[in-house]
Design a protein around this motif. Structure first.
Motif, PDB file in Angstrom:
ATOM      1  N   LYS A   1       0.696  -1.270  -0.099  1.00 33.07           N
ATOM      2  CA  LYS A   1      -0.071  -0.014  -0.060  1.00 33.07           C
ATOM      3  C   LYS A   1       0.925   1.073   0.088  1.00 33.07           C
ATOM      4  CE  LYS A   1      -2.431  -0.696   3.906  1.00 33.07           C
ATOM      5  NZ  LYS A   1      -1.839  -2.328   3.960  1.00 33.07           N
ATOM      6  N   THR A   2       1.760   1.343   1.075  1.00 30.73           N
ATOM      7  CA  THR A   2       2.523   2.568   1.066  1.00 30.73           C
ATOM      8  C   THR A   2       3.579   2.774  -0.153  1.00 30.73           C
ATOM      9  OG1 THR A   2       2.496   2.453   3.399  1.00 30.73           O
ATOM     10  CG2 THR A   2       4.283   3.850   2.667  1.00 30.73           C
ATOM     11  N   THR A   3       4.070   1.784  -0.732  1.00 30.89           N
ATOM     12  CA  THR A   3       4.959   1.655  -1.778  1.00 30.89           C
ATOM     13  C   THR A   3       4.363   2.222  -2.952  1.00 30.89           C
ATOM     14  OG1 THR A   3       6.451  -0.247  -0.838  1.00 30.89           O
ATOM     15  CG2 THR A   3       6.480   0.438  -3.195  1.00 30.89           C
ATOM     16  N   THR A   4       3.201   1.595  -3.106  1.00 28.78           N
ATOM     17  CA  THR A   4       2.146   2.057  -4.022  1.00 28.78           C
ATOM     18  C   THR A   4       1.799   3.669  -3.980  1.00 28.78           C
ATOM     19  OG1 THR A   4       1.513  -0.134  -4.601  1.00 28.78           O
ATOM     20  CG2 THR A   4       0.048   1.754  -5.419  1.00 28.78           C
ATOM     21  N   CYS A   5       1.559   4.041  -2.884  1.00 26.76           N
ATOM     22  CA  CYS A   5       1.272   5.426  -2.573  1.00 26.76           C
ATOM     23  C   CYS A   5       2.333   6.496  -2.959  1.00 26.76           C
ATOM     24  CB  CYS A   5       0.804   5.510  -1.188  1.00 26.76           C
ATOM     25  SG  CYS A   5      -0.704   6.504  -0.901  1.00 26.76           S
ATOM     26  N   ILE A   6       3.419   6.152  -2.540  1.00 25.44           N
ATOM     27  CA  ILE A   6       4.493   7.044  -2.652  1.00 25.44           C
ATOM     28  C   ILE A   6       5.014   6.994  -4.129  1.00 25.44           C
ATOM     29  CG2 ILE A   6       7.048   6.979  -2.224  1.00 25.44           C
ATOM     30  CD1 ILE A   6       6.526   5.616   0.536  1.00 25.44           C
ATOM     31  N   ASN A   7       4.728   6.015  -4.615  1.00 25.60           N
ATOM     32  CA  ASN A   7       5.366   5.978  -6.113  1.00 25.60           C
ATOM     33  C   ASN A   7       4.564   6.577  -7.081  1.00 25.60           C
ATOM     34  OD1 ASN A   7       8.289   4.755  -6.223  1.00 25.60           O
ATOM     35  ND2 ASN A   7       7.378   3.110  -4.923  1.00 25.60           N
ATOM     36  N   LEU A   8       3.181   6.210  -6.949  1.00 25.15           N
ATOM     37  CA  LEU A   8       2.331   6.856  -7.618  1.00 25.15           C
ATOM     38  C   LEU A   8       2.142   8.430  -7.582  1.00 25.15           C
ATOM     39  CD1 LEU A   8      -1.279   4.760  -7.653  1.00 25.15           C
ATOM     40  CD2 LEU A   8       0.164   5.692  -9.666  1.00 25.15           C
ATOM     41  N   VAL A   9       2.307   8.730  -6.347  1.00 24.73           N
ATOM     42  CA  VAL A   9       2.296  10.330  -6.344  1.00 24.73           C
ATOM     43  C   VAL A   9       3.604  10.803  -7.232  1.00 24.73           C
ATOM     44  CG1 VAL A   9       2.800  12.268  -4.615  1.00 24.73           C
ATOM     45  CG2 VAL A   9       1.010  10.324  -4.173  1.00 24.73           C
ATOM     46  N   CYS A  10       4.713  10.193  -6.959  1.00 26.60           N
ATOM     47  CA  CYS A  10       5.872  10.646  -7.690  1.00 26.60           C
ATOM     48  C   CYS A  10       5.846  10.399  -9.147  1.00 26.60           C
ATOM     49  CB  CYS A  10       6.955   9.729  -7.058  1.00 26.60           C
ATOM     50  SG  CYS A  10       8.601  10.326  -8.072  1.00 26.60           S
ATOM     51  N   ALA A  11       5.079   9.371  -9.643  1.00 25.03           N
ATOM     52  CA  ALA A  11       4.885   9.213 -11.183  1.00 25.03           C
ATOM     53  C   ALA A  11       4.090  10.155 -11.478  1.00 25.03           C
ATOM     54  CB  ALA A  11       4.523   7.762 -11.445  1.00 25.03           C
ATOM     55  N   LEU A  12       2.948  10.299 -10.756  1.00 20.44           N
ATOM     56  CA  LEU A  12       1.911  11.411 -11.496  1.00 20.44           C
ATOM     57  C   LEU A  12       2.325  12.841 -11.346  1.00 20.44           C
ATOM     58  CD1 LEU A  12      -1.204   9.641  -9.832  1.00 20.44           C
ATOM     59  CD2 LEU A  12      -0.826  10.115 -12.421  1.00 20.44           C
ATOM     60  N   THR A  13       3.016  13.074 -10.490  1.00 18.34           N
ATOM     61  CA  THR A  13       3.788  14.238 -10.378  1.00 18.34           C
ATOM     62  C   THR A  13       4.727  14.512 -11.430  1.00 18.34           C
ATOM     63  OG1 THR A  13       3.737  14.468  -7.837  1.00 18.34           O
ATOM     64  CG2 THR A  13       5.229  15.891  -8.911  1.00 18.34           C
ATOM     65  N   GLN A  14       5.394  13.591 -11.855  1.00 14.66           N
ATOM     66  CA  GLN A  14       6.557  13.803 -13.128  1.00 14.66           C
ATOM     67  C   GLN A  14       5.644  13.898 -14.262  1.00 14.66           C
ATOM     68  OE1 GLN A  14       8.807  10.181 -12.829  1.00 14.66           O
ATOM     69  NE2 GLN A  14      10.196  10.877 -11.231  1.00 14.66           N
ATOM     70  N   LEU A  15       4.324  13.392 -14.144  1.00 12.25           N
ATOM     71  CA  LEU A  15       3.549  13.576 -15.599  1.00 12.25           C
ATOM     72  C   LEU A  15       2.846  14.728 -15.667  1.00 12.25           C
ATOM     73  CD1 LEU A  15       1.611  10.014 -15.882  1.00 12.25           C
ATOM     74  CD2 LEU A  15       3.271  10.957 -17.265  1.00 12.25           C
ATOM     75  N   GLY A  16       3.295  15.750 -14.557  1.00 13.07           N
ATOM     76  CA  GLY A  16       2.649  17.110 -14.723  1.00 13.07           C
ATOM     77  C   GLY A  16       1.470  17.467 -14.010  1.00 13.07           C
ATOM     78  N   LYS A  17       0.933  16.240 -13.103  1.00 10.98           N
ATOM     79  CA  LYS A  17      -0.098  16.292 -12.386  1.00 10.98           C
ATOM     80  C   LYS A  17       0.028  17.153 -10.977  1.00 10.98           C
ATOM     81  CE  LYS A  17      -2.630  14.010 -15.580  1.00 10.98           C
ATOM     82  NZ  LYS A  17      -3.497  14.853 -16.403  1.00 10.98           N
ATOM     83  N   LYS A  18      -0.805  17.524 -10.399  1.00 11.14           N
ATOM     84  CA  LYS A  18      -0.775  18.142  -9.153  1.00 11.14           C
ATOM     85  C   LYS A  18      -1.294  17.194  -8.246  1.00 11.14           C
ATOM     86  CE  LYS A  18      -1.240  22.923 -10.471  1.00 11.14           C
ATOM     87  NZ  LYS A  18      -1.950  24.376 -10.286  1.00 11.14           N
TER      88      LYS A  18
END
Length: 252
Positions: free
Chosen positions: A16-33
């Motif tokens: 859960k936590t690994t997914t949360c951290i990396n999804l937030v980072c990946a979506l941020t890298q895609l330009g999402k807030k």
């Protein structure tokens, strides 16, 4: 309006936590807030985003219990924004019991932030307690990580029953956004069998991307970084980037 998604499973150790951290980072890298809200007293998502959980203040506890404005508790990081947590939050479940609108405290706190973000992810504790109920009442969708191991299958019925109870009694807008297979090893029959069973159980809900079992995914949090930054070329990093694209495409 940003979408609030809880990442939850009553079983621990599923990613859960690994997914949360990396999804937030990946979506941020895609330009999402993107905002990560850590609702687990262990504060592992906070640490994994590079924030010292022992010194951070204010935190989610202050937002839920003391009425602190959530905007004032946000920590900006290189990987995305964070509403941090620490061990003080462990007592919040008991304190919430006597509070008015106890199930909806997090929902009320996050509501003003939705205009500022494309996504708000909630990292949930591995149990159906008051903090998890607050997260599920705040969310519109949930992502369920399921590790590709035998015991993962045994709790699926209980998980679905709990989610139906929340939807029926507290949050009719709650739906499963997607089911994520984690710790996948395509060379073993077990992983293949578990994946097949999960796809039968959650028809049409399982993400195309699977998260492989890699040492780097386990190492990255100890360095206070998502694996996407710790080892950008790792197969786990590549998988989370693809997952972020899949989720972004679902919500356009």
């Amino acid at each position: 309006m940003g979408k609030i998604i809880a990442i939850t499973n009553q079983k621990g150790g599923v990613g859960k936590t690994t997914t949360c951290i990396n999804l937030v980072c990946a979506l941020t890298q895609l330009g999402k807030k993107v905002l990560l809200c850590d609702t687990d007293p262990q504060g592992n998502a906070t640490t994994g985003m590079g924030v010292d959980k022992n010194t951070v203040s204010p935190s989610v506890y202050d937002v839920l219990i003391n009425g602190t404005n959530a905007k004032d508790a946000i920590v900006r990081t290189k990987f995305g924004d964070l509403l941090p947590s620490n061990r003080v939050l462990a007592g919040a479940g008991v304190e919430l019991v006597t509070m008015e609108h106890r199930e909806y405290r997090l929902r009320q706190a996050l509501s003003p932030l939705r205009e500022q973000y494309d996504f708000i992810f909630l990292d949930c504790p591995p149990s159906l307690e008051m903090l998890t109920i607050n997260a599920l009442c705040a969310a519109e969708g949930i992502i369920v990580p399921i590790q590709c191991e035998y015991f993962a299958l045994q709790g699926l019925g209980d998980l679905v029953s709990s989610l139906r109870a929340i939807k029926r009694g507290l949050n009719p807008d709650l739906d499963i956004e997607g089911v994520l297979l984690t710790m996948y090893n395509g060379r073993t029959n077990l992983s293949l069998q578990v994946a097949a069973e999960v796809k039968k159980f959650f028809v049409g809900k399982v993400y195309k991307v699977v998260i492989p079992r890699t040492v780097r995914l386990s190492e990255a949090p100890s360095h206070g970084k998502p694996v996407l930054v710790y080892d950008p070329s790792n197969k786990g990093s590549l998988a989370y980037r693809e997952l972020a694209k899949e989720i972004a495409a679902q919500n356009t």
